[in-house]
Design an enzyme around this catalytic site. Structure first.
Site, PDB file in Angstrom:
ATOM      1  N   GLU A  81       0.757  -1.322   0.325  1.00  0.00           N
ATOM      2  CA  GLU A  81       0.283  -0.181  -0.342  1.00  0.00           C
ATOM      3  C   GLU A  81       0.921   1.592   0.588  1.00  0.00           C
ATOM      4  OE1 GLU A  81      -2.969  -0.304  -0.518  1.00  0.00           O
ATOM      5  OE2 GLU A  81      -4.020  -2.262   0.682  1.00  0.00           O
ATOM      6  N   GLN A 135      -6.117   4.594  -6.107  1.00  0.00           N
ATOM      7  CA  GLN A 135      -6.300   3.880  -4.329  1.00  0.00           C
ATOM      8  C   GLN A 135      -6.476   4.660  -3.811  1.00  0.00           C
ATOM      9  OE1 GLN A 135      -7.726  -0.555  -3.487  1.00  0.00           O
ATOM     10  NE2 GLN A 135      -6.640  -0.923  -5.283  1.00  0.00           N
ATOM     11  N   ARG A 139     -15.002  -3.109  -5.573  1.00  0.00           N
ATOM     12  CA  ARG A 139     -15.024  -3.954  -4.317  1.00  0.00           C
ATOM     13  C   ARG A 139     -15.930  -5.166  -4.848  1.00  0.00           C
ATOM     14  NH1 ARG A 139     -11.037  -3.619  -2.288  1.00  0.00           N
ATOM     15  NH2 ARG A 139     -11.042  -2.366  -4.069  1.00  0.00           N
TER      16      ARG A 139
END
Length: 743
Positions: A226, A256, A606
């Site tokens: 991340e 993201q 998602r």
DNA sequence: GTGCGACGATTTTAG
DNA sequence: ATCGTCGCAC
């Protein structure tokens, strides 16, 4: 032993070409741009295994960093199963966990006491509050939360008070002074907040050449997950630990990046590429969603500028259309969701395969009510986590005091809890004495005992005796027995047991649960702290699940933010309205919009099979009825992929036209090849709440000229309308007096 | 120390 | 609407 060209290494067999290329990339700085659902964790874990098995890297030469404990333990598990052995020697952890470990090892060099405590958000705020009070500052003018925010933001950027200039701004000057005061106090108390863990561990390595040498030599191979979420200090920390010769391997997705408000710097991805001359790999094949869902996601995110650039694709072309529902109000919206969930369950799917995603927590309510009424089990994510609950923190404070009487933070927290007659004036004297003598509250209490009024002295003496008795009574006991005794003998358990409302029961249960948590606690390998100290640090660093994991199969309710990293066969994105999503504060702020759009992208991606989107024509917010236009993000979806669900009769009108909203030209002109989801028809609001003039309609005002109706607020005589006038800009008007005329 | 009414704010949140 | 905080009365 050399391998045949045709027989790939077993670690690479199950990977696609892009994944394989990244995993087996040369030992050099590497940036993997990994799209949603493209196998990011897979690449990271396989890389770790590859380094060890194929490149002969010693496990202790590897450092894997994540943001959440969950990600860290998942990574550990997956690496272990790839290597078929325990991964104890590998350093895997969160940025904060690793920083903590470094500071425990090098407390001397960091100028910390050996038994420094960690302040969580709440502790930090209490300390700031106390400071403001001492400084006689008005909490209206100096909002604790904002002062805290200032301090943390500066720390996240690596700045100490001495680096800051007031630039002639008196507010800023005061904030800098408070930051300085706060930090001095922390140092004096021997406490470290979350931002400080990172900054201080960075500074100690930076300033101690022998440490820098040691860790650079040790951690040649740093893996970061991340990466788009790293803040400035974390980035500098990575640069420092890797040095010139290190070969960091970082994975992230700029699309993201949704935590800029928390200090994340998505630019770090570009900087990494530049600073390290990193090779870039892109993972664009998605294994999660249907082609329809990816098509929608790609189309939305395409409108952001300054992307590193990637486009998800899948072999699973097609799929169910995205369903869009224009609800009458929030109850209607919830009913719609309930109906679809019933459908979902009827087809034999588990409830947990369905998630309701919203922009803000407050939106969960209407869904909770509807689910409750429909007797469908659900679970809401977010809210206080286990170790953050007040009663738990109280118990931990007692435990801390038994270990360290000078822990003023804990002292203040429980000295009069349960109430034992130690009031404000006694505490003031304690603080004053402690300050004057440069000592702890505990020592001040001892000193003051003889001179305090009899009642106060007795009460205080009772507390001192209690702590001493607890400390000597729990020595030699097992951890969970220690916890049990403290909860019992401190009177905390009884205190909550006799509370009137049912919340007291829940608190007692939580306290009992704390005993269980202690019983099940195993310290980290290589953690040299005594068990109790280790447990206390663990409680702060890993605050636990929101609620004890619900055993039952249930529908998942959460914010879009907390959905990041998760996936569900059926997803509902609800409250798709301007002012809700994008949020009120982002709607007219071009700086903030791209992040909202990324959040939308996160939400869409998602969904594995089915995606439902909904918005409500009217909605009760803060006790008022509001009418908001459908989210601009709906208009950004390709029309061909969207099917509008219309249960009742409708009246035709365009769903959303951005060109009329801001009065200016559209930033992203939709070319003829880009179809836009323009709903063919829409229902008018039902009787009783009929809108005077439709949203989006053109109106004329005698003074302001022509404009477009943006939204309504309130009802009846006090109904207000917001209009974007071509020449006069946006105005709120009382509808009853505005003399608006439809054009 | 507890209880009550007034008042104000109300995006997102890991460690 | 609702929740948390604050000041004041008992």
């Amino acid at each position: 032993m050399p391998r045949l060209m045709t027989a790939p290494h077993p670690l690479l067999v199950a990977l696609n070409d892009a994944q394989r290329a990244a995993v087996s990339a040369p030992l050099a700085p590497t940036l993997v741009l990994a799209g949603a659902g493209s196998g990011k964790t897979r690449v990271l874990t396989h890389r770790a295994a590859w380094l060890i098995e194929e490149q002969g890297v010693a496990p202790q030469g590897l450092l894997a960093v994540t943001f959440t404990n969950k990600a860290a333990s998942e990574m550990r598990g997956r690496i272990e199963s790839l290597l078929h052995m325990p991964s104890g020697a590998l350093w895997i952890g969160t940025f904060h966990g690793i920083a903590h470990r470094l500071l425990r090892r090098h407390w001397r060099e960091s100028g910390l006491p050996q038994h420094f405590q960690i302040l969580d958000d709440d502790d930090q705020q209490r300390l700031v509050r106390k400071l403001l009070k001492e400084q006689n500052l008005d909490e209206q003018r100096w909002v604790p939360r904002e002062v805290q925010g200032f301090i943390n933001r500066e720390k996240d950027e690596g700045r100490r008070p001495k680096h800051l200039q007031d630039r002639g701004d008196p507010t800023r000057r005061e904030l800098i002074r408070l930051y300085d005061l706060y930090q001095r106090r922390c140092d004096q108390l021997g406490v470290v907040d979350f931002a400080e863990l990172l900054l201080r561990s960075y500074e100690v390595i930076r300033d101690q050449p022998q440490l820098a040498d040691f860790y650079r030599h040790r951690f040649r191979h740093v893996l970061v997950d991340e990466f788009q979420d790293t803040n400035s200090v974390q980035y500098d920390w990575i640069k420092l630990v890797c040095g010139k010769s290190g070969t960091p391997f970082v994975v992230g997705d700029d699309d993201q990046s949704i935590y800029r408000w928390r200090g994340a710097r998505v630019e770090n991805m570009q900087h990494f590429r530049r600073d390290f001359g990193a090779t870039v790999f892109k993972l664009e094949q998605n294994y999660r969603s249907t082609g329809v869902i990816l098509g929608a996601a790609n189309e939305v995110i395409r409108r952001n500028e300054d992307r590193l650039g990637k486009e998800l694709w899948t072999e699973a072309a097609g799929g169910e259309p995205i369903r869009l529902y224009a609800a009458f109000n929030e109850r209607d919206e919830a009913d719609f969701v309930i109906e679809r969930i019933r459908e979902h369950a009827r087809s034999g799917r588990p409830l947990a395969a369905a998630a309701v995603l919203y922009r803000s927590n407050a939106q969960s309510r209407s869904f909770e009510e509807a689910l409750m009424a429909a007797r469908i089990p659900y679970r809401v994510y977010g809210g206080l986590r286990f170790f953050e609950r007040a009663e738990i923190k109280d118990a931990l404070a007692y435990l801390r005091l038994t270990q360290n009487r000078s822990d003023d933070v804990s002292f203040e927290r429980v000295v009069n809890l349960p109430t034992r007659g130690i009031g404000q004036s006694t505490l003031d004297r304690l603080r004053e004495t402690a300050r004057a003598g440069g000592t702890s509250l505990w020592n001040a209490a001892q000193a003051l005992l003889p001179v305090l009024p009899a009642r106060a002295a007795t009460a205080l003496n009772g507390f001192i005796g209690l702590i001493d008795r607890l400390a000597s009574g729990i020595g030699g006991l097992e951890l969970h027995e220690q916890v049990r005794r403290v909860i019992e003998d401190s009177g905390l358990r009884e205190h909550h047991a006799k509370e009137k409302d049912t919340r007291g029961e829940a608190r007692v249960e939580n306290l009992d649960e704390l005993v269980n948590a202690a019983e099940g606690f195993t310290p980290e390998v290589e953690d040299e702290l005594p068990l109790l100290a280790s447990f206390l640090a663990h409680a702060t660093l890993e605050s636990g699940e929101t609620q004890a994991a619900e055993g039952r199969d249930c529908v998942q309710l959460m914010t879009l933010h907390s959905a990041k990293g998760l996936e569900f066969p059926t997803v509902f994105m609800v409250g798709m309205e301007e002012g809700l999503f994008p949020s009120e504060r982002s709607v007219f702020d071009p700086e903030k919009l791209p992040e909202e759009r990324r959040l939308c992208y996160v939400g869409i991606t998602r969904a594995m099979q089915r995606l439902y989107l909904s918005h409500a024509e009217s909605r009760r917010i803060y006790g008022r009825t509001e009418y908001r236009a459908p989210s601009r993000f709906l208009a950004e979806l390709p029309a061909a992929l969207v099917e509008e669900v219309r249960p009742r009769l409708s009246v035709s009108r365009p769903l959303y036209d951005p060109s009329t909203r801001h009065g200016g030209p559209r930033r992203h002109t939709a070319g003829p090849e880009v179809a836009t989801a323009v709903a063919p028809a829409r229902r008018q609001a039902a009787k009783g709440e009929e809108l005077p003039i439709r949203l989006g309609a053109r109106v004329r005002h005698p003074k302001f000229g022509e404009g477009v109706v943006l939204r309504y607020e309130g009802n009846g005589d006090t109904q207000q309308v917001q209009v974007n006038f071509e020449n006069a800009g946006q105005k709120w008007l009382m509808y009853a007096y505005a003399k608006l005329e439809a054009v």
